[in-house]
Design a protein around this motif. Sequence first.
Motif, short mmCIF file in Angstrom:
data_model
loop_
_atom_site.label_atom_id
_atom_site.label_comp_id
_atom_site.label_asym_id
_atom_site.label_seq_id
_atom_site.Cartn_x
_atom_site.Cartn_y
_atom_site.Cartn_z
N SER A 5 0.80 -1.37 0.01
CA SER A 5 0.02 -0.10 0.02
C SER A 5 0.61 1.15 -0.19
O SER A 5 0.19 2.35 -0.19
N ARG A 6 2.20 1.15 0.12
CA ARG A 6 3.10 2.16 -0.10
C ARG A 6 2.78 2.96 -1.22
O ARG A 6 3.14 4.23 -1.29
N PHE A 7 2.49 2.24 -2.41
CA PHE A 7 2.43 2.96 -3.57
C PHE A 7 0.93 3.83 -3.49
O PHE A 7 1.24 4.95 -4.07
N THR A 8 -0.05 3.16 -3.19
CA THR A 8 -1.17 4.03 -3.24
C THR A 8 -1.18 5.34 -2.07
O THR A 8 -1.47 6.41 -2.39
N VAL A 9 -0.37 4.82 -0.99
CA VAL A 9 -0.13 6.15 0.11
C VAL A 9 0.69 7.14 -0.69
O VAL A 9 0.44 8.21 -0.34
N ALA A 10 1.79 6.83 -1.15
CA ALA A 10 2.58 7.60 -1.86
C ALA A 10 2.03 8.63 -2.96
O ALA A 10 2.18 9.69 -3.02
N THR A 11 1.00 7.74 -3.72
CA THR A 11 0.52 8.72 -4.90
C THR A 11 -0.42 9.67 -4.18
O THR A 11 -0.87 10.86 -4.69
N HIS A 12 -1.43 9.15 -3.19
CA HIS A 12 -2.25 10.02 -2.42
C HIS A 12 -1.40 11.18 -1.96
O HIS A 12 -1.91 12.34 -2.05
N MET A 13 -0.30 10.98 -1.29
CA MET A 13 0.49 12.03 -0.71
C MET A 13 0.98 12.93 -1.91
O MET A 13 0.88 14.39 -1.83
N LEU A 14 1.33 12.64 -3.06
CA LEU A 14 1.89 13.39 -4.08
C LEU A 14 0.75 14.37 -4.69
O LEU A 14 0.79 15.49 -5.01
N ILE A 15 -0.24 13.82 -4.94
CA ILE A 15 -1.65 14.52 -5.24
C ILE A 15 -1.87 15.42 -4.27
O ILE A 15 -2.29 16.72 -4.85
#
Length: 150
Positions: A5-15
Amino acid sequence: MKISSRFTVATHMLICVEYFSEQYKITSDFLSKSVRTNPVVIRKIMGMLKNHGLIEVASGTGGIHLKIPSDELTLLDIYQAVALPEDQLLFSMHENTEPRCPVGRNISAVLSPALQKAQHTMEESLQRTTLSELIYDLKERVEEETVPND
């Protein structure tokens, strides 16, 4: 098996970093509230993103900023920064198969090319989606939420 889930969390963060950049100073505490996770988790992922040159973090509470324009930053960039295993392979092969068994001694040679092809296809798809596309989609959804119903 799941991709971390680091991938989706990182994407969330960058957005969030891009979406709120004009309105707020983006910090790990700010991001942790949107993601609803511990700021320590956010800081760990921020470190990965920073190490891959995707963000810059100003000292103290200076905030977080993208180092790459959002129209050039792809989901593959984010995935490679936080979710790709050390050996760069999405799928791991089990080891120590029975060498006297025809399946056991050949499974890696038979299965590995198919798994590599699947990973390549996924990575190509991630490469075609930029962060700015997701932000555009997000803005459309937010606008739709605020339009009063007749």
